[in-house]
Design a protein around this motif. Structure first.
Motif, PDB file in Angstrom:
ATOM      1  N   HIS A  24       0.503  -1.238  -0.093  1.00  0.00           N
ATOM      2  CA  HIS A  24       0.168   0.101   0.291  1.00  0.00           C
ATOM      3  C   HIS A  24       1.009   0.951  -0.017  1.00  0.00           C
ATOM      4  CE1 HIS A  24      -3.687  -2.033   1.081  1.00  0.00           C
ATOM      5  NE2 HIS A  24      -3.515  -2.716   1.463  1.00  0.00           N
ATOM      6  N   ASN A  47      -2.871   1.024   8.101  1.00  0.00           N
ATOM      7  CA  ASN A  47      -2.647   0.236   6.917  1.00  0.00           C
ATOM      8  C   ASN A  47      -2.662  -0.884   6.300  1.00  0.00           C
ATOM      9  OD1 ASN A  47      -2.243   1.532   4.113  1.00  0.00           O
ATOM     10  ND2 ASN A  47      -0.051   1.628   4.338  1.00  0.00           N
ATOM     11  N   PHE A  50      -6.170  -3.194   6.090  1.00  0.00           N
ATOM     12  CA  PHE A  50      -5.534  -2.991   4.658  1.00  0.00           C
ATOM     13  C   PHE A  50      -4.755  -4.373   4.495  1.00  0.00           C
ATOM     14  CE2 PHE A  50      -7.611   1.326   4.946  1.00  0.00           C
ATOM     15  CZ  PHE A  50      -9.344   1.189   3.828  1.00  0.00           C
ATOM     16  N   ARG A 243      -4.077   7.736  -4.145  1.00  0.00           N
ATOM     17  CA  ARG A 243      -4.535   6.767  -4.428  1.00  0.00           C
ATOM     18  C   ARG A 243      -5.917   5.943  -3.754  1.00  0.00           C
ATOM     19  NH1 ARG A 243      -1.533   4.118  -8.225  1.00  0.00           N
ATOM     20  NH2 ARG A 243      -2.370   1.323  -8.178  1.00  0.00           N
ATOM     21  N   ARG A 244      -6.315   5.556  -2.595  1.00  0.00           N
ATOM     22  CA  ARG A 244      -7.206   4.755  -1.602  1.00  0.00           C
ATOM     23  C   ARG A 244      -8.127   5.855  -1.909  1.00  0.00           C
ATOM     24  NH1 ARG A 244      -5.617   4.509   4.108  1.00  0.00           N
ATOM     25  NH2 ARG A 244      -4.393   2.272   3.667  1.00  0.00           N
ATOM     26  N   THR A 245      -8.622   7.035  -2.285  1.00  0.00           N
ATOM     27  CA  THR A 245      -9.691   7.487  -2.754  1.00  0.00           C
ATOM     28  C   THR A 245     -10.344   6.969  -3.609  1.00  0.00           C
ATOM     29  OG1 THR A 245      -8.847   9.905  -1.873  1.00  0.00           O
ATOM     30  CG2 THR A 245     -11.072   9.935  -3.490  1.00  0.00           C
ATOM     31  N   LEU A 248     -10.990   3.445  -3.782  1.00  0.00           N
ATOM     32  CA  LEU A 248     -12.542   2.926  -3.412  1.00  0.00           C
ATOM     33  C   LEU A 248     -13.531   3.244  -3.907  1.00  0.00           C
ATOM     34  CD1 LEU A 248     -11.701   3.417   0.508  1.00  0.00           C
ATOM     35  CD2 LEU A 248     -11.991   1.292  -0.305  1.00  0.00           C
TER      36      LEU A 248
END
Length: 404
Positions: A24, A47, A50, A243-245, A248
């Protein structure tokens, strides 16, 4: 022997989860956050979670989304004998209603709360502390909406449930001791997106009481530009990394993650859309003081016709409320917007604030200079996990509600 095996399996799981953790994006915690060491530790555990979710998904034990839901659902609520709490349904939608036992008024304020979780996780149970807090501090009847989640219930089922709950509450407010003219809708993160979308959907309803106000807590509001100053400055700031935004968000609307890099560049926006949206979305509308931490203008990319057609649903105001027409924006109720300096979504809130004010809508703006995405949610868990900026934001929201 069984105990040793269990210990071995736990250690092995931890090692593998850490390996997935390192896949991640890494965090960068700014020194502008006074409690930056605490945030870094918190990010490590998030993290790691995740990473563990990814591991369990890959070995077929539990899907990533279901693991995250289980973790959030285990958050223990605060015990409070002062509140009367009951579970109901507004039409087909599950809700939980909170009210003070000592209040006998039939003219109370009503708060409809839409939780965050990118339409895929989060729940009534996970937001128990938030709703109890708002109920206690404002003597309001608080309704938390348990809308259906993706991917089992594809977008826009989440919006449809929230709109159904809002209409039902506006029609039946007096049955719950609420003055229909004092109903406020509220949400954080993707719940803020749902709040904005529901408020827009209600502006032309003449058969319902008007909303008193809307409260948007670090909301996601647009998918046109992922290179605004806040996206550049806070790309690696926990909890919501850039990136996670998008990962998802794409999962929410059931799109292939393979398009992510092209979307980051802006190749998903056709020339026609770019011309239309440039009057609402762009770095030129962000005040200069929010660019002092660094901002580099991005070149205008060549749009991909195939990609533009594929992501068309993302430009629907239900997903991107900032893209609603002027005729809708002008009719919106009084608004409270909370933004955080160290949040990729900061500029979404700033752009919406400007659009509302340009159309004469009264806006109360709270900017948390040391805030980051999720800081209000964490503030409800005491000093060990909570952050001072979150407590300040909650206080500002309570003060706003007391005026409604």
């Amino acid at each position: 022997m069984e105990i040793l095996l269990a210990i071995f399996l736990c250690v092995l799981t931890g090692i593998v989860a850490i390996a997935f953790y390192y896949e991640h994006p890494k965090a960068e915690v700014p020194h502008g956050i006074s409690e930056h060491q605490k945030l870094y530790v918190l990010h490590y555990f998030i993290n790691f979670g995740f990473g563990l979710a990814t591991l369990l998904d890959k070995v077929g034990i539990m899907s990533e989304i279901h693991f995250l839901r289980v973790v959030m659902a285990t958050i223990p609520p605060l015990k409070d004998t002062r509140l009367h709490i009951k579970d109901l349904r507004f039409e087909r939608v599950k809700v939980r209603i909170y009210q003070l036992k000592t209040s006998n008024s039939n003219q109370r304020r009503g708060i409809l709360y839409f939780h965050g979780g990118v339409g895929q996780f989060g729940s009534i149970q996970a937001y128990e502390r938030m709703c109890r807090y708002l109920c206690r501090k404002t003597n309001s009847v608080v309704v938390c909406v348990g809308y259906r989640l993706a991917p089992e219930h594809p977008f826009p089922a989440q919006f449809e449930d929230c709109l159904t709950a809002a209409i039902h509450f506006l029609r039946t407010a007096q049955d719950h001791g609420v003055d229909p003219s004092r109903i406020v809708i509220c949400g954080d993160s993707s719940g803020g997106t749902l709040t904005a979308a529901v408020a827009q959907a209600l502006v032309n309803r003449r058969d319902l009481p008007k909303l008193r106000a809307q409260i948007l807590i670090y909301p996601f509001l647009q998918c046109v530009d992922f290179n605004l100053p806040s996206y550049q400055q806070n790309e690696r700031v926990p909890i919501l990394l850039k990136r996670r935004t998008l990962v998802l968000g794409l999962k929410y609307v059931n799109m292939d993650l393979g398009i992510m890099e092209e979307v980051f560049k802006g190749c998903h926006v056709s020339e026609d859309r770019r011309l239309k949206y440039q009057k609402w979305v762009g770095p030129d509308y962000i005040p200069h003081e929010f660019k002092t931490r660094g901002y580099k203008p991005s070149p205008t990319p060549l749009p991909s016709k195939e990609l533009c057609e594929l992501v068309e649903s993302m430009f629907d105001p239900v997903f991107s409320p900032l893209l609603a027409e002027d005729s809708v924006i002008a009719q919106l109720p009084e608004t409270f917007i909370l933004t955080c300096e160290f949040d990729v979504l900061r500029d979404d809130g700033l752009l919406y604030k400007k659009r509302l004010e340009d159309h004469g809508v009264k806006v109360t703006w709270c900017h948390l200079q040391e805030g980051f995405h999720g800081t209000l949610f964490l503030a409800l868990f005491g000093r060990v996990i909570g952050f001072r900026s979150g407590a300040k934001g909650l206080e500002k929201i309570v003060n706003f509600l007391r005026l409604m």
